[in-house]
Scaffold this active site. Structure first.
Site, PDB file in Angstrom:
ATOM      1  N   HIS A   1      12.445   3.357  -7.577  1.00 45.35           N
ATOM      2  CA  HIS A   1      11.414   2.416  -7.111  1.00 45.35           C
ATOM      3  C   HIS A   1      10.449   2.079  -8.231  1.00 45.35           C
ATOM      4  CE1 HIS A   1      12.522   3.140  -2.860  1.00 45.35           C
ATOM      5  NE2 HIS A   1      12.851   4.327  -3.322  1.00 45.35           N
TER       6      HIS A   1
ATOM      7  N   ASP B   1       8.010  -3.282  -1.359  1.00 44.66           N
ATOM      8  CA  ASP B   1       8.252  -1.834  -1.368  1.00 44.66           C
ATOM      9  C   ASP B   1       7.073  -1.054  -1.961  1.00 44.66           C
ATOM     10  OD1 ASP B   1       9.338   0.722  -1.767  1.00 44.66           O
ATOM     11  OD2 ASP B   1      10.655   0.091  -3.415  1.00 44.66           O
TER      12      ASP B   1
HETATM   13 ZN   LIG Z   1      14.524   2.778   0.852  1.00 43.48          ZN
HETATM   14 ZN   LIG Z   2      16.844   2.502  -1.440  1.00 43.59          ZN
END
Ligand SMILES: [Zn+2]
Ligand SMILES: [Zn+2]
Length: 554
Positions: free
Chosen positions: A367, A194
């Site tokens: 994140h 990510d």
């Molecule tokens: Zn996402």
């Molecule tokens: Zn997500």
């Protein structure tokens, strides 16, 4: 295990963009897909409600398609399902909450008993065709997220899902450090990770820190509190509820997706609601203002759209009052920053005290930031690294981080949607491309809004429309009546009456040229008129209105 077959990874969405995440893993005659997300349109897509990845590759290879594995329940990972499952009935796998949320969503569109929805327990592996899947728990802005280690005959592929390394998460479930490390110890061919926050230094603050700030704000509030957040952010909702409870406030919930998610999450045990905390939003005026907190979200779970309505007294149930405290415990969806700043202004104008991300620590990202991204790479120690989930610049920054941690530069692959990344025993490369654009969803229709329609709508909204009407003789092309010009939205231009008069003469000129050259085909007549008018209008006004020639034949 030795095999001559190659392993293919084909991202269908989520690379070079934020949203519509979807990745194909293919080996021989078997395909599994990781996530099936959507993207909300940016402001420059008028009339488009949703954007989906183009999954025609799956349609063409439906015989090979074995399963869709969901990493977590966010729209950018599950939102495409109602559309995709209508075309292709594929078994779905996900954790309890992920499947629960997907069910809630799918039930609106499809008969649930015809779908194959499988709950997985991350402690146990799953075998699908030639793939063996191991699941690692990850922290994120929604509970019950997982990353995957996909064991294939060619090697192990780790897909991070969306993650951060919160060491004091609200539900006590940390990212599975030891399992990532153990997978890394056994050898990983490639890591797909990510990239969303690859520009942010350090570590993302813990979710718990938001609770502390929310408590300070609510404790000081003298009248009503309106808190806006994402409907799927169960940890945040938990914290807001606890803060309200601790400060003697009842909670009223608005927004369909918020109500639905809260009921699913509390039923499945992911949300603990103190007894007698909730009151129906219709009853808030039965309580003193300093004993009420309104928890709100808007359409598609987008918190700021509801606030915009509340601020402009356009909300069905809650209107802003002077002295209200408004907490925006969220961040704008990319592309909506401008309208959000307008909403904040409007809330201030309406006499509210407003707290938002840039002035108070009322939101943290779900994140991981740069140090966490490095930690992931160091735990997994992959041979190849492929940044996913992010705009192109996020992918590039993530690639540079990977190089810093020691991944060899020629083993970092920056791919785009539709790229075919092929792995064999000794090498990996991007070997080709498949079609991979976007599908636009307009109301209930899927894929019936093409790029052309979008361009037309943009033009209409920015530049107006010109209709040219004329009648010609069908056999000779002789101009009989007109041309007449009708304009809509083509205003604000000095001398526009004169320009339209000149435009009419241009159209006439074009038709007379056609007459001289005995052009009678209506399509050709139209395109001549259109071309000469658009050149003329652009030169005069720097605008490109939509031009519709209506040529009648007699
Ligand atoms: Zn996402
Ligand atoms: Zn997500």
């Amino acid at each position: 295990m030795i095999s001559n077959e190659s392993l293919k990874i084909i991202p269908l969405g989520g690379l070079g963009e934020i949203g519509k995440n979807m990745t194909v893993i293919e080996y021989g005659n078997d395909i599994i897909v990781i996530d099936a997300g959507l993207k909300f349109p940016e402001e420059q897509l008028p009339g488009v409600d949703l954007v989906l990845p183009d999954y025609s590759y799956l349609r063409e290879n439906r015989d090979k398609l074995r399963a869709i594995i969901l990493t977590h329940g966010h729209e950018d990972h599950v939102g495409c399902l109602p559309f995709l499952l209508r075309d292709l009935n594929v078994p779905l796998y996900g954790t309890r909450l992920t499947i629960g949320l997907a069910k809630g969503k799918l039930a609106e569109y499809l008969p649930l008993d015809e779908l194959e929805l499988n709950e997985i327990d991350p402690r146990f592996d799953l075998e699908i065709g030639p793939f063996k899947l191991e699941f690692m728990r990850v922290c994120h802005s929604i509970p019950d997220g997982v990353a995957l280690a996909i064991h294939t005959p060619v090697g192990v592929i780790v897909h991070s899902g969306d993650f951060k390394f919160d060491q004091t998460p609200v539900d006590g479930v940390t990212t599975d450090f030891s399992k990532f490390a153990s997978v890394g110890d056994r050898g990983v061919l490639a890591l797909l990770s990510d990239s969303t926050n690859s520009e942010d230094e350090g570590f993302t603050r813990t979710e718990r820190s938001v609770g502390t700030v929310l408590n300070q704000i609510v404790a000081q509030a003298r009248r009503r509190v309106i808190a806006a957040s994402f409907a799927s952010h169960i940890h945040r909702i938990q914290q807001i509820m606890e803060v309200a409870h601790g400060n003697g406030r009842r909670v009223a919930i608005t927004g369909l997706s918020m109500i639905r998610n809260i009921s699913i999450a509390s039923e499945l045990g992911y949300l603990r609601i103190p007894e007698k905390l909730l009151v129906p939003v219709e009853k808030i005026d039965d309580y003193p203002e300093d004993q009420i907190l309104i928890l709100s979200t808007g359409s598609q779970g987008e918190p700021l759209s509801a606030l915009a309505r509340i601020a402009s007294h356009d909300h069905k149930k809650v209107n802003l009052r002077r002295g209200d405290t408004v907490i925006i415990s969220a961040t704008p969806v990319p592309g909506n920053e401008k309208s959000v700043s307008k909403t904040i202004d409007q809330l201030f104008r309406g006499g509210a005290e407003v707290y938002y991300e840039s002035i108070a620590e009322v939101h943290v990202s779900g994140h991981g930031a740069r140090e966490e991204l490095k930690l992931m790479i160091n735990l997994v120690r992959p041979k190849y690294f492929i940044p996913i989930h992010g705009e192109y610049r996020h992918l590039i920054h993530h690639a540079m981080l990977a190089a810093d941690t020691g991944v060899e530069k020629d083993k970092i692959l920056i791919a785009g949607n539709g790229d075919i990344i092929e792995f064999s025993q000794d090498k990996a490369a991007i070997v080709g491309r498949i079609d991979s654009g976007a599908i636009f969803v307009d109301g209930l229709g899927v894929g019936d809004v093409g790029d052309v329609v979008i361009r037309d709508r943009q033009r209409l909204s920015q530049h107006g429309m010109i209709i040219v009407v004329a009648t010609v003789d069908g056999s000779t092309g002789k101009l009989l009546t007109g041309p007449d010009i009708i304009s809509r939205g083509f205003v604000g231009i000095p001398d526009s009456a004169q320009i339209l008069e000149e435009a009419k003469r241009k159209a006439e000129e074009a038709l007379l040229i056609c007459e001289r050259e005995a052009i009678t085909d209506r399509m050709l007549l139209k395109s001549h008129v259109k071309d000469s008018l658009s050149r003329f209008l652009f030169a005069k006004t720097m605008k490109r209105p939509m031009i519709i020639p209506v040529i009648m034949e007699v």
